[in-house]
Structure formats: structure tokens, C-alpha cells
Design a protein around this motif. Structure first.
Motif, PDB file in Angstrom:
ATOM      1  N   LEU A  17      50.102  57.739  34.508  1.00  0.00           N
ATOM      2  CA  LEU A  17      51.427  58.825  35.560  1.00  0.00           C
ATOM      3  C   LEU A  17      51.013  59.709  36.635  1.00  0.00           C
ATOM      4  CD1 LEU A  17      55.168  58.311  34.029  1.00  0.00           C
ATOM      5  CD2 LEU A  17      53.720  57.104  35.289  1.00  0.00           C
ATOM      6  N   ASN A  18      49.268  60.617  35.789  1.00  0.00           N
ATOM      7  CA  ASN A  18      49.061  61.365  36.270  1.00  0.00           C
ATOM      8  C   ASN A  18      48.481  60.790  37.780  1.00  0.00           C
ATOM      9  OD1 ASN A  18      48.274  64.416  36.486  1.00  0.00           O
ATOM     10  ND2 ASN A  18      46.638  63.458  36.364  1.00  0.00           N
ATOM     11  N   ASP A  19      48.274  59.415  38.091  1.00  0.00           N
ATOM     12  CA  ASP A  19      48.140  59.640  39.559  1.00  0.00           C
ATOM     13  C   ASP A  19      49.405  59.399  40.631  1.00  0.00           C
ATOM     14  OD1 ASP A  19      49.638  57.113  39.242  1.00  0.00           O
ATOM     15  OD2 ASP A  19      48.197  55.902  39.360  1.00  0.00           O
ATOM     16  N   ASN A  20      49.836  60.174  40.769  1.00  0.00           N
ATOM     17  CA  ASN A  20      51.477  60.232  41.533  1.00  0.00           C
ATOM     18  C   ASN A  20      51.640  58.780  41.754  1.00  0.00           C
ATOM     19  OD1 ASN A  20      51.095  63.304  41.189  1.00  0.00           O
ATOM     20  ND2 ASN A  20      49.441  63.387  42.568  1.00  0.00           N
ATOM     21  N   LYS A  21      51.827  58.086  41.157  1.00  0.00           N
ATOM     22  CA  LYS A  21      52.133  56.700  41.772  1.00  0.00           C
ATOM     23  C   LYS A  21      53.172  56.217  41.166  1.00  0.00           C
ATOM     24  CE  LYS A  21      51.355  52.175  40.722  1.00  0.00           C
ATOM     25  NZ  LYS A  21      49.432  51.067  40.369  1.00  0.00           N
ATOM     26  N   GLN A  22      54.279  55.487  41.575  1.00  0.00           N
ATOM     27  CA  GLN A  22      55.293  55.194  40.867  1.00  0.00           C
ATOM     28  C   GLN A  22      55.121  53.998  40.626  1.00  0.00           C
ATOM     29  OE1 GLN A  22      59.531  55.519  42.715  1.00  0.00           O
ATOM     30  NE2 GLN A  22      58.382  57.248  44.099  1.00  0.00           N
ATOM     31  N   TRP A  23      55.719  53.831  39.165  1.00  0.00           N
ATOM     32  CA  TRP A  23      55.179  52.697  37.697  1.00  0.00           C
ATOM     33  C   TRP A  23      56.306  51.967  37.403  1.00  0.00           C
ATOM     34  CZ3 TRP A  23      49.756  51.363  35.760  1.00  0.00           C
ATOM     35  CH2 TRP A  23      49.009  52.363  36.175  1.00  0.00           C
ATOM     36  N   ASN A  24      56.357  50.063  37.445  1.00  0.00           N
ATOM     37  CA  ASN A  24      56.995  49.891  36.817  1.00  0.00           C
ATOM     38  C   ASN A  24      57.001  49.871  35.709  1.00  0.00           C
ATOM     39  OD1 ASN A  24      56.450  47.548  36.485  1.00  0.00           O
ATOM     40  ND2 ASN A  24      56.850  46.860  38.720  1.00  0.00           N
ATOM     41  N   ALA A  42      57.713  56.360  24.084  1.00  0.00           N
ATOM     42  CA  ALA A  42      56.824  57.663  24.499  1.00  0.00           C
ATOM     43  C   ALA A  42      57.333  57.979  25.756  1.00  0.00           C
ATOM     44  CB  ALA A  42      55.050  56.549  24.618  1.00  0.00           C
ATOM     45  N   ILE A  43      58.033  56.932  26.722  1.00  0.00           N
ATOM     46  CA  ILE A  43      58.815  57.396  27.678  1.00  0.00           C
ATOM     47  C   ILE A  43      60.164  58.319  27.240  1.00  0.00           C
ATOM     48  CG2 ILE A  43      60.735  55.950  29.586  1.00  0.00           C
ATOM     49  CD1 ILE A  43      58.401  53.861  29.918  1.00  0.00           C
ATOM     50  N   GLY A  44      60.522  57.715  26.109  1.00  0.00           N
ATOM     51  CA  GLY A  44      61.763  58.589  25.506  1.00  0.00           C
ATOM     52  C   GLY A  44      61.554  60.214  25.282  1.00  0.00           C
ATOM     53  N   TRP A  45      60.231  60.093  24.370  1.00  0.00           N
ATOM     54  CA  TRP A  45      59.269  61.841  24.319  1.00  0.00           C
ATOM     55  C   TRP A  45      58.971  62.172  25.599  1.00  0.00           C
ATOM     56  CZ3 TRP A  45      56.503  63.111  19.999  1.00  0.00           C
ATOM     57  CH2 TRP A  45      55.987  64.409  20.175  1.00  0.00           C
ATOM     58  N   LEU A  46      58.447  61.926  26.740  1.00  0.00           N
ATOM     59  CA  LEU A  46      58.662  62.073  28.302  1.00  0.00           C
ATOM     60  C   LEU A  46      59.462  63.021  28.819  1.00  0.00           C
ATOM     61  CD1 LEU A  46      55.455  60.114  29.491  1.00  0.00           C
ATOM     62  CD2 LEU A  46      55.027  62.461  28.389  1.00  0.00           C
ATOM     63  N   ASP A  50      60.963  66.434  29.427  1.00  0.00           N
ATOM     64  CA  ASP A  50      61.506  66.475  31.244  1.00  0.00           C
ATOM     65  C   ASP A  50      59.934  66.986  32.019  1.00  0.00           C
ATOM     66  OD1 ASP A  50      63.676  66.744  33.390  1.00  0.00           O
ATOM     67  OD2 ASP A  50      62.728  68.945  33.398  1.00  0.00           O
ATOM     68  N   LYS A  51      58.993  65.731  30.997  1.00  0.00           N
ATOM     69  CA  LYS A  51      57.632  65.406  31.810  1.00  0.00           C
ATOM     70  C   LYS A  51      57.841  64.108  32.979  1.00  0.00           C
ATOM     71  CE  LYS A  51      55.322  68.594  28.873  1.00  0.00           C
ATOM     72  NZ  LYS A  51      54.893  69.765  29.489  1.00  0.00           N
ATOM     73  N   ILE A  52      58.654  63.695  33.051  1.00  0.00           N
ATOM     74  CA  ILE A  52      58.948  62.033  33.610  1.00  0.00           C
ATOM     75  C   ILE A  52      60.734  61.932  34.430  1.00  0.00           C
ATOM     76  CG2 ILE A  52      57.321  60.585  32.601  1.00  0.00           C
ATOM     77  CD1 ILE A  52      58.983  59.542  31.636  1.00  0.00           C
ATOM     78  N   ASP A  53      60.216  61.341  35.760  1.00  0.00           N
ATOM     79  CA  ASP A  53      61.926  61.558  36.107  1.00  0.00           C
ATOM     80  C   ASP A  53      61.965  59.359  36.386  1.00  0.00           C
ATOM     81  OD1 ASP A  53      62.943  63.667  36.825  1.00  0.00           O
ATOM     82  OD2 ASP A  53      61.715  63.412  38.499  1.00  0.00           O
ATOM     83  N   PHE A  54      63.446  59.443  36.427  1.00  0.00           N
ATOM     84  CA  PHE A  54      63.241  57.583  36.629  1.00  0.00           C
ATOM     85  C   PHE A  54      63.679  57.537  37.693  1.00  0.00           C
ATOM     86  CE2 PHE A  54      64.149  58.713  32.175  1.00  0.00           C
ATOM     87  CZ  PHE A  54      62.888  57.712  31.645  1.00  0.00           C
ATOM     88  N   ASP A  62      64.088  50.389  36.668  1.00  0.00           N
ATOM     89  CA  ASP A  62      63.229  51.982  36.555  1.00  0.00           C
ATOM     90  C   ASP A  62      62.110  52.150  37.098  1.00  0.00           C
ATOM     91  OD1 ASP A  62      65.415  52.744  36.230  1.00  0.00           O
ATOM     92  OD2 ASP A  62      65.114  52.587  33.978  1.00  0.00           O
ATOM     93  N   CYS A  63      61.263  52.519  37.991  1.00  0.00           N
ATOM     94  CA  CYS A  63      60.540  52.911  38.180  1.00  0.00           C
ATOM     95  C   CYS A  63      60.141  54.800  37.929  1.00  0.00           C
ATOM     96  CB  CYS A  63      60.276  53.552  39.532  1.00  0.00           C
ATOM     97  SG  CYS A  63      59.832  51.434  40.831  1.00  0.00           S
ATOM     98  N   TYR A  64      58.820  54.974  36.875  1.00  0.00           N
ATOM     99  CA  TYR A  64      59.033  55.299  36.506  1.00  0.00           C
ATOM    100  C   TYR A  64      57.443  55.990  37.413  1.00  0.00           C
ATOM    101  CZ  TYR A  64      61.019  53.095  33.149  1.00  0.00           C
ATOM    102  OH  TYR A  64      61.549  52.355  31.983  1.00  0.00           O
ATOM    103  N   PHE A  65      57.995  57.877  36.786  1.00  0.00           N
ATOM    104  CA  PHE A  65      56.814  59.003  37.825  1.00  0.00           C
ATOM    105  C   PHE A  65      56.731  59.935  37.064  1.00  0.00           C
ATOM    106  CE2 PHE A  65      60.485  58.376  40.442  1.00  0.00           C
ATOM    107  CZ  PHE A  65      61.052  59.736  40.524  1.00  0.00           C
ATOM    108  N   LEU A  66      55.765  61.477  37.150  1.00  0.00           N
ATOM    109  CA  LEU A  66      55.791  62.852  36.750  1.00  0.00           C
ATOM    110  C   LEU A  66      56.839  63.191  37.061  1.00  0.00           C
ATOM    111  CD1 LEU A  66      51.831  62.932  35.949  1.00  0.00           C
ATOM    112  CD2 LEU A  66      53.882  62.787  34.363  1.00  0.00           C
ATOM    113  N   ASN A  67      57.504  64.205  36.447  1.00  0.00           N
ATOM    114  CA  ASN A  67      57.932  65.367  37.218  1.00  0.00           C
ATOM    115  C   ASN A  67      57.379  66.810  37.292  1.00  0.00           C
ATOM    116  OD1 ASN A  67      60.373  67.201  38.288  1.00  0.00           O
ATOM    117  ND2 ASN A  67      60.955  66.640  35.545  1.00  0.00           N
ATOM    118  N   VAL A  68      57.091  66.723  38.403  1.00  0.00           N
ATOM    119  CA  VAL A  68      56.289  68.332  38.370  1.00  0.00           C
ATOM    120  C   VAL A  68      57.525  69.420  38.481  1.00  0.00           C
ATOM    121  CG1 VAL A  68      55.074  69.344  40.255  1.00  0.00           C
ATOM    122  CG2 VAL A  68      54.961  67.193  39.848  1.00  0.00           C
TER     123      VAL A  68
END
Length: 73
Positions: A17-24, A42-46, A50-54, A62-68
């Protein structure tokens, strides 16, 4: 599965997810090589950290991406 392994899997997902892309989910599963169970944990852990957003756009799933988080002060 144990907490240590879930944490390691979360690291794998975070690096993808660190590539700043939204992943399905399917693309993230394929790229990570994790099973559904391991990827979901792993998604639940992140999410818990509060490391990812949906985002669910157009009900495509859902698309997953980093929460900055930016802290000023």
C-alpha cells in the motif's frame, strides 16, 4: 495463525500500500500471496492501528489505501 504472523502479514500489506495507489482486495491478495484468512487478518490489524482507510466506490468493493496522519505542533 498467531499474532506475530498476523503482524508480519500486515507489514507485507503495508509495503504494498506504500505506493500511494488504491488497491482492491483481489489485486492485493494476488500481489501479497496471502490467503483470504491471512489477508483479512492483516487488513484488520492495519485498520485497528488506523494505518489504512477503505473506500467503496460504485459498490465495486472496497479499495484499500494508506491513512496518512500528519501531526503539527
Amino acid at each position: 495463525m498467531n499474532k506475530h504472523q498476523i503482524g508480519l502479514n500486515a507489514g507485507i500489506v503495508w509495503h504494498l500500500l506504500n505506493d500511494n495507489k488504491q488497491w482492491n482486495y483481489c489485486d492485493l491478495k494476488k500481489a501479497s500471496g496471502l490467503s483470504d484468512k491471512d489477508l483479512s487478518a492483516a487488513i484488520g490489524w492495519l485498520a485497528r492501528e488506523d494505518k489504512i482507510d477503505f473506500r467503496d466506490e460504485n459498490n465495486d468493493g472496497d479499495c484499500y489505501f494508506l491513512n496518512v496522519n500528519v501531526f503539527i505542533g
